[in-house]
Design an enzyme around this catalytic site. Structure first.
Site, PDB file in Angstrom:
ATOM      1  CG  ASP A  96      -1.836   1.208   1.246  1.00 27.17           C
ATOM      2  OD1 ASP A  96      -2.903   1.132   0.614  1.00 27.17           O
ATOM      3  OD2 ASP A  96      -1.479   2.228   1.886  1.00 27.17           O
TER       4      ASP A  96
ATOM      5  CE1 TYR B  33       0.708   7.726   2.533  1.00 28.93           C
ATOM      6  CE2 TYR B  33       1.183   5.533   1.693  1.00 28.93           C
ATOM      7  CZ  TYR B  33       0.359   6.397   2.382  1.00 28.93           C
ATOM      8  OH  TYR B  33      -0.816   5.929   2.931  1.00 28.93           O
TER       9      TYR B  33
ATOM     10  CE  LYS C  40      -3.799   4.780   0.413  1.00 30.17           C
ATOM     11  NZ  LYS C  40      -2.391   4.365   0.456  1.00 30.17           N
TER      12      LYS C  40
ATOM     13  CG  HIS D  76      -4.713   9.687   0.117  1.00 31.71           C
ATOM     14  ND1 HIS D  76      -3.362   9.623  -0.133  1.00 31.71           N
ATOM     15  CD2 HIS D  76      -4.851   9.239   1.394  1.00 31.71           C
ATOM     16  CE1 HIS D  76      -2.729   9.151   0.933  1.00 31.71           C
ATOM     17  NE2 HIS D  76      -3.619   8.928   1.869  1.00 31.71           N
TER      18      HIS D  76
END
Length: 317
Positions: free
Chosen positions: A50, A55, A84, A117
């Site tokens: 994931d 990120y 996402k 997200h």
């Protein structure tokens, strides 16, 4: 849920592994460490990864996947990869380019799952968290239904196999589900979920619409000021959870993970500690799942009421 194959069938016919590895990391963790830890997670057995644009490590995670494909550890079809759509890309014309950027960073042809997200649109631009001169977030007026239609087109284009949402409450899900001309339902809703925030109402709602609940922060809320009250108890230090773990000769983390799996929740385990990564995958090994060592964990956790209400949390059903 098919525990034998350790996967859950999604409403579009694809399958998602019940246990995933979360790749989000604090800023102090180096990009190279994200690469090495993801490779290690694949080596010990994780097949569900994931990640997300926000990120800022998709390049390294993609490199880890390709490295493990190259050395014969896995094939691409063995890996279930989630990315996402970040909040600054919600305008319909920005959705596909955002996914294509992720694919370019990953150097992959497709992702297995692409999620909205957060249900909050922000001003488009280079800044991930655009703010005005007063430090207030600059939002954007975008209908989430239009964003969803753009995700449907990404699925049709073969850029992602499945599409879903993250951090949606039941009203926001209903908005998508009741959209005229809906082509694909969200296959999942990824939310914070653990014994202190069990999301029972949201789980029931999702199950009633054949939407899989995916739990992040399954080992407890991130201890980040501004995200969680730092005076709240630490989940993995909870005396009830620790007592259950001791009884079954398991770690509190394994009990928390197994609790979710028994509820029919797909669960993400995030750690950059190799020892804990190796421990967490044990929840899917025959000794933990097949022998009944943790068979009654769900009953025990509910019986002892480990739940601590967190009414300020914005994404509860």
């Amino acid at each position: 849920m098919d525990l034998k194959s350790q996967k859950v069938k999604l409403n579009d016919g694809h399958f998602i592994p019940v246990l995933g590895f979360g790749t989000a990391a604090p800023e102090e963790v180096s990009k190279s460490e994200a690469l090495e830890v993801t490779k290690f997670a694949i080596e010990v057995g994780f097949r569900h990864l994931d990640c997300a644009h926000v990120y800022r490590n998709e390049e390294q995670v993609g490199q880890a996947i390709r490295s493990k494909i190259a050395d014969g550890t896995v094939k691409r079809e063995d890996i279930f990869y989630t990315s996402k759509l970040w909040c600054t890309f919600f305008r319909p014309d920005l959705v596909q380019p955002a996914l294509e950027k992720s694919l370019k960073d990953l150097q992959l042809d497709y992702v297995d799952l692409y999620l909205i997200h957060f249900p909050v649109a922000m001003k488009p631009g280079e800044e991930l968290l655009p703010k005005d001169e007063n430090g207030k977030m600059i939002l954007d007026s975008v209908d989430l239904c239009r964003t969803w239609e753009a995700l449907e087109k990404c699925k049709d284009a073969g850029l992602t196999k499945s599409i879903g949402v993250s951090n949606f409450n039941h009203k926001q899900l209903e908005k998508i589900l009741n959209k005229p001309g809906l082509k694909y339902k969200p296959v999942c809703n990824q939310v914070e979920c653990h014994p202190y925030l069990n999301q029972s109402k949201l789980l029931d709602f999702c199950k009633s619409h054949d939407i899989v609940l995916v739990a992040y922060s399954a080992l407890g809320s991130q201890r980040i000021k501004g995200w969680v009250n730092l005076n709240h108890p630490v989940l993995l230090e909870d005396p009830v959870l620790c007592a259950i773990a001791k009884k079954h000769k398991q770690t509190p983390a394994l009990v928390a993970l197994r609790y979710q799996i028994q509820r029919g929740v797909v669960v993400l385990a995030k750690s950059y500690n190799r020892k804990r990564i190796k421990e967490n995958i044990q929840v899917m090994m025959s000794g933990a799942v097949g022998s009944g060592l943790l068979r009654n964990v769900l009953h025990e956790v509910i019986l002892h009421c480990v739940y601590v209400p967190q009414l300020s949390y914005p994404f509860i059903c």
